[in-house]
Motif scaffolding. Structure first.
Motif, mmCIF file in Angstrom:
data_model
loop_
_atom_site.group_PDB
_atom_site.id
_atom_site.type_symbol
_atom_site.label_atom_id
_atom_site.label_comp_id
_atom_site.label_asym_id
_atom_site.label_seq_id
_atom_site.Cartn_x
_atom_site.Cartn_y
_atom_site.Cartn_z
ATOM 1 N N ASN A 71 53.167 6.657 16.706
ATOM 2 C CA ASN A 71 54.598 6.319 16.474
ATOM 3 C C ASN A 71 54.736 4.810 16.954
ATOM 4 O OD1 ASN A 71 55.590 8.789 15.964
ATOM 5 N ND2 ASN A 71 55.414 9.485 17.940
ATOM 6 N N GLY A 72 53.599 4.067 17.175
ATOM 7 C CA GLY A 72 53.894 2.615 17.546
ATOM 8 C C GLY A 72 52.966 1.798 16.577
ATOM 9 N N HIS A 73 52.575 0.682 16.933
ATOM 10 C CA HIS A 73 52.112 -0.132 15.994
ATOM 11 C C HIS A 73 50.379 -0.201 16.054
ATOM 12 C CE1 HIS A 73 55.464 -2.123 14.670
ATOM 13 N NE2 HIS A 73 56.078 -2.239 15.894
ATOM 14 N N GLY A 74 49.924 0.604 16.823
ATOM 15 C CA GLY A 74 48.614 0.972 16.875
ATOM 16 C C GLY A 74 47.675 -0.164 17.256
ATOM 17 N N LEU A 75 48.130 -1.265 17.665
ATOM 18 C CA LEU A 75 46.857 -2.382 18.052
ATOM 19 C C LEU A 75 45.651 -1.813 18.706
ATOM 20 C CD1 LEU A 75 49.732 -5.364 18.949
ATOM 21 C CD2 LEU A 75 48.846 -4.631 16.730
ATOM 22 N N GLY A 76 45.993 -1.119 19.904
ATOM 23 C CA GLY A 76 44.873 -0.459 20.346
ATOM 24 C C GLY A 76 43.708 0.407 19.498
ATOM 25 N N GLU A 77 44.443 0.962 18.804
ATOM 26 C CA GLU A 77 43.839 1.879 17.828
ATOM 27 C C GLU A 77 43.058 1.076 16.641
ATOM 28 O OE1 GLU A 77 46.839 2.370 18.825
ATOM 29 O OE2 GLU A 77 46.943 4.368 19.728
ATOM 30 N N ILE A 78 43.948 0.066 16.192
ATOM 31 C CA ILE A 78 43.224 -0.767 15.017
ATOM 32 C C ILE A 78 41.916 -1.513 15.924
ATOM 33 C CG2 ILE A 78 43.490 -2.968 13.802
ATOM 34 C CD1 ILE A 78 46.264 -1.763 13.593
ATOM 35 N N ALA A 79 41.926 -1.932 16.944
ATOM 36 C CA ALA A 79 41.077 -2.664 17.638
ATOM 37 C C ALA A 79 39.804 -1.547 18.018
ATOM 38 C CB ALA A 79 41.389 -3.079 19.261
ATOM 39 N N GLY A 80 40.128 -0.562 18.127
ATOM 40 C CA GLY A 80 39.048 0.704 18.177
ATOM 41 C C GLY A 80 38.368 0.633 16.786
ATOM 42 N N LEU A 81 38.945 0.736 15.590
ATOM 43 C CA LEU A 81 38.368 0.853 14.524
ATOM 44 C C LEU A 81 37.440 -0.506 14.278
ATOM 45 C CD1 LEU A 81 40.996 1.686 11.370
ATOM 46 C CD2 LEU A 81 38.981 2.884 12.044
ATOM 47 N N VAL A 82 37.804 -1.561 14.795
ATOM 48 C CA VAL A 82 36.859 -2.874 14.904
ATOM 49 C C VAL A 82 35.662 -2.647 15.629
ATOM 50 C CG1 VAL A 82 37.060 -5.349 15.279
ATOM 51 C CG2 VAL A 82 39.025 -4.296 14.043
ATOM 52 N N ASN A 83 35.971 -2.219 16.733
ATOM 53 C CA ASN A 83 34.898 -1.937 17.687
ATOM 54 C C ASN A 83 33.827 -0.989 17.080
ATOM 55 O OD1 ASN A 83 35.662 -3.815 19.570
ATOM 56 N ND2 ASN A 83 36.992 -2.383 20.663
ATOM 57 N N GLU A 84 34.443 0.056 16.542
ATOM 58 C CA GLU A 84 33.462 1.288 16.109
ATOM 59 C C GLU A 84 32.743 0.771 14.575
ATOM 60 O OE1 GLU A 84 35.301 5.021 14.551
ATOM 61 O OE2 GLU A 84 36.543 4.741 16.417
ATOM 62 N N ALA A 85 33.352 -0.348 14.016
ATOM 63 C CA ALA A 85 32.620 -1.090 12.968
ATOM 64 C C ALA A 85 31.787 -1.928 13.215
ATOM 65 C CB ALA A 85 33.612 -1.771 11.986
ATOM 66 N N GLN A 86 32.026 -2.582 14.427
ATOM 67 C CA GLN A 86 30.963 -3.382 15.122
ATOM 68 C C GLN A 86 29.570 -2.850 15.684
ATOM 69 O OE1 GLN A 86 31.097 -6.141 13.747
ATOM 70 N NE2 GLN A 86 32.340 -7.602 14.826
ATOM 71 N N ILE A 87 29.712 -1.674 16.068
ATOM 72 C CA ILE A 87 28.828 -0.603 16.738
ATOM 73 C C ILE A 87 27.898 -0.410 15.777
ATOM 74 C CG2 ILE A 87 28.244 1.430 17.998
ATOM 75 C CD1 ILE A 87 31.071 0.908 19.615
ATOM 76 N N PHE A 88 28.427 0.088 14.597
ATOM 77 C CA PHE A 88 27.655 0.793 13.445
ATOM 78 C C PHE A 88 26.859 -0.555 12.685
ATOM 79 C CE2 PHE A 88 30.768 4.006 13.448
ATOM 80 C CZ PHE A 88 29.880 5.075 13.893
#
Length: 90
Positions: A71-88
């Motif tokens: 329900n929000g802008h998901g800035l933390g969630e988007i940052a999580g996607l970036v972190n996951e991509a960086q880990i891989f």
């Protein structure tokens, strides 16, 4: 890349510039501040999603996933996607 405080200052200065001689508009009309802040976060969200897709960190489909931003802008969630991509990629 700018941190959130630098981005917020930039948006505030841009708003003052757009308002021109009526730069006190935000101060005099406190009720518009939540709208201004919501637009700020929406802009940051759009920018992060665009940069993430362009950098190949996640797909456009992943960025548009409603479960991601809830329900929000998901800035933390988007940052999580970036972190996951960086880990891989490491």
């Amino acid at each position: 890349m700018f941190d959130l405080q630098e981005a917020a200052k930039g948006y505030a200065k841009a708003a003052e510039r757009i308002l021109g001689e009526d730069a006190d508009f935000l101060e005099d009309n406190q009720e518009v501040i939540p709208v201004f802040v919501a637009l700020l976060f929406q802009s940051i969200e759009i920018s992060l999603k665009y940069l993430g897709v362009e950098a190949g960190l996640f797909s456009a489909q992943e960025a548009k996933n409603r479960k991601l931003t809830k329900n929000g802008h998901g800035l933390g969630e988007i940052a999580g996607l970036v972190n996951e991509a960086q880990i891989f990629r490491s």
